[in-house]
Design a protein around this motif. Structure first.
Motif, PDB file in Angstrom:
ATOM      1  N   LYS A 244       0.838  -1.184   0.000  1.00  0.00           N
ATOM      2  CA  LYS A 244       0.000   0.000   0.000  1.00  0.00           C
ATOM      3  C   LYS A 244       0.880   1.243   0.000  1.00  0.00           C
ATOM      4  O   LYS A 244       2.010   1.228   0.482  1.00  0.00           O
ATOM      5  CB  LYS A 244      -0.929   0.023   1.216  1.00  0.00           C
ATOM      6  N   SER A 249      -3.640   5.815   0.297  1.00  0.00           N
ATOM      7  CA  SER A 249      -4.394   5.981   1.544  1.00  0.00           C
ATOM      8  C   SER A 249      -4.984   7.376   1.657  1.00  0.00           C
ATOM      9  O   SER A 249      -6.130   7.556   2.102  1.00  0.00           O
ATOM     10  CB  SER A 249      -3.485   5.695   2.741  1.00  0.00           C
ATOM     11  N   SER A 295      -5.416   0.043   4.616  1.00  0.00           N
ATOM     12  CA  SER A 295      -3.957   0.025   4.476  1.00  0.00           C
ATOM     13  C   SER A 295      -3.290  -1.103   5.256  1.00  0.00           C
ATOM     14  O   SER A 295      -2.099  -1.380   5.047  1.00  0.00           O
ATOM     15  CB  SER A 295      -3.387   1.366   4.965  1.00  0.00           C
TER      16      SER A 295
END
Length: 320
Positions: A244, A249, A295
């Protein structure tokens, strides 16, 4: 000379603006002058507080009834047939299903013709279907009947995902538009969780609950934009999950939050919600929590459609 002014005060339920609506009320007699003595020059005002609608002239009484009915009406509605809620909900179900199916067919055609990358096409389906379906909610009536009939559209899609994902129904266009690697069994995970989330948010929370808005917006707009932005700008990875990115995010939290605010104002137009800064802050908290859940490494092992939904509903039940 003494003057007595008698004023008939209409009930408070009569709107000032309705006095100017035709047919114009005949207010007679409003003023009555009498001379009882010439020795005084004072002016006295008498207000009759016990005046009721039964004492009004005929036109005034009809005006009172019309205004009372207007006060009992519901907030603005987009119902197709307000006089027949059941038939209106059936028509709204057909129309919303047609809109969702048209969007789905559009993305299936783009996937078949390879007009864009498969992952981007899949995310366009992910973003658009749920948000477009939620736009149709005001067409339904209030209460359980509207919620149940509205949830039929995503509910049918649950059955469709089960049939196609298990291989009982061959639909290559759907597999290409919704799967990562072209495997029909992928539909039993993310796409199935997606359909279940939209169905439950519609049937359980409905349009008067911020939880429904938060769950669908963070799942559709948030998770969809996280993948799109993360693949293009996600050079800086998260320290606790190298799969991620920071950009992904941030994009998820921002998109989920902004979409939630947009739908808050949208449903407020119909009187389903009341806009407030407390509600805005609560949407921000839920979007940040959903982005954090997406995440985490566990979202990769399970499915982010599942973890995002559970986090959104759990946190939303605490802050809303």
């Amino acid at each position: 000379m003494a003057l007595t002014l008698i004023v008939f005060s209409p009930p408070k339920s009569i709107s000032i603006f309705s006095l100017f609506e035709p047919p114009y009320p005949i207010i007679s007699p409003l003023f009555k002058f009498s001379s009882s003595s010439c020795s005084s020059s004072s002016l006295s005002l008498t207000s009759i507080s016990s005046f009721t609608s039964s004492s009004l002239p005929i036109r005034f009484r009809s005006l009172h009834l019309r205004t009372s009915r207007r006060n009992l009406t519901s907030p603005p509605s987009a119902m197709l047939l307000p006089q027949n809620p059941l038939l209106s909900d059936v028509c709204a179900s057909v129309l919303s299903a047609g809109i969702a199916l048209s969007l789905l067919r559009l993305w299936e055609e783009t996937a078949k013709r390879q007009l864009c990358d498969q992952y981007l096409n899949r995310k366009l389906v992910h973003i658009s279907i749920g948000l477009a379906f939620m736009l149709c909610w005001p067409m339904f009536s209030s209460g359980p009947q509207g919620a149940i009939l509205a949830s039929l559209t995503p509910g049918v899609n649950i059955i469709r995902m089960l049939l196609v994902g298990s291989g009982m129904w061959k639909d290559e266009a759907t597999v290409k538009s919704m799967s990562r690697y072209g495997d029909h069994r992928e539909l039993l995970k993310g796409p199935l969780y997606y359909a279940i989330t939209v169905t439950l948010a519609c049937a359980v929370y409905w349009r008067t609950s911020p939880n429904a808005i938060a769950a669908i917006c963070n799942l559709c707009a948030g998770d969809g934009m996280a993948d799109v932005v993360g693949r293009r700008l996600g050079r800086q990875k998260l320290p606790y999950n190298r799969n991620k990115s920071v950009a992904g995010s941030i994009a998820m939290a921002s998109a989920g939050f902004l979409a939630s605010i947009g739908y808050m104002y949208y449903f407020a137009l119909f009187g389903y919600l009341q806009c407030s800064w407390d509600l805005v802050f609560s949407f921000l908290v839920v979007s940040l929590a959903s982005a954090l859940a997406e995440s985490l490494p566990i979202s990769t092992q399970l499915d982010d459609n599942l973890t995002i939904t559970l986090t959104s509903i759990l946190v939303g039940s605490l802050v809303f």
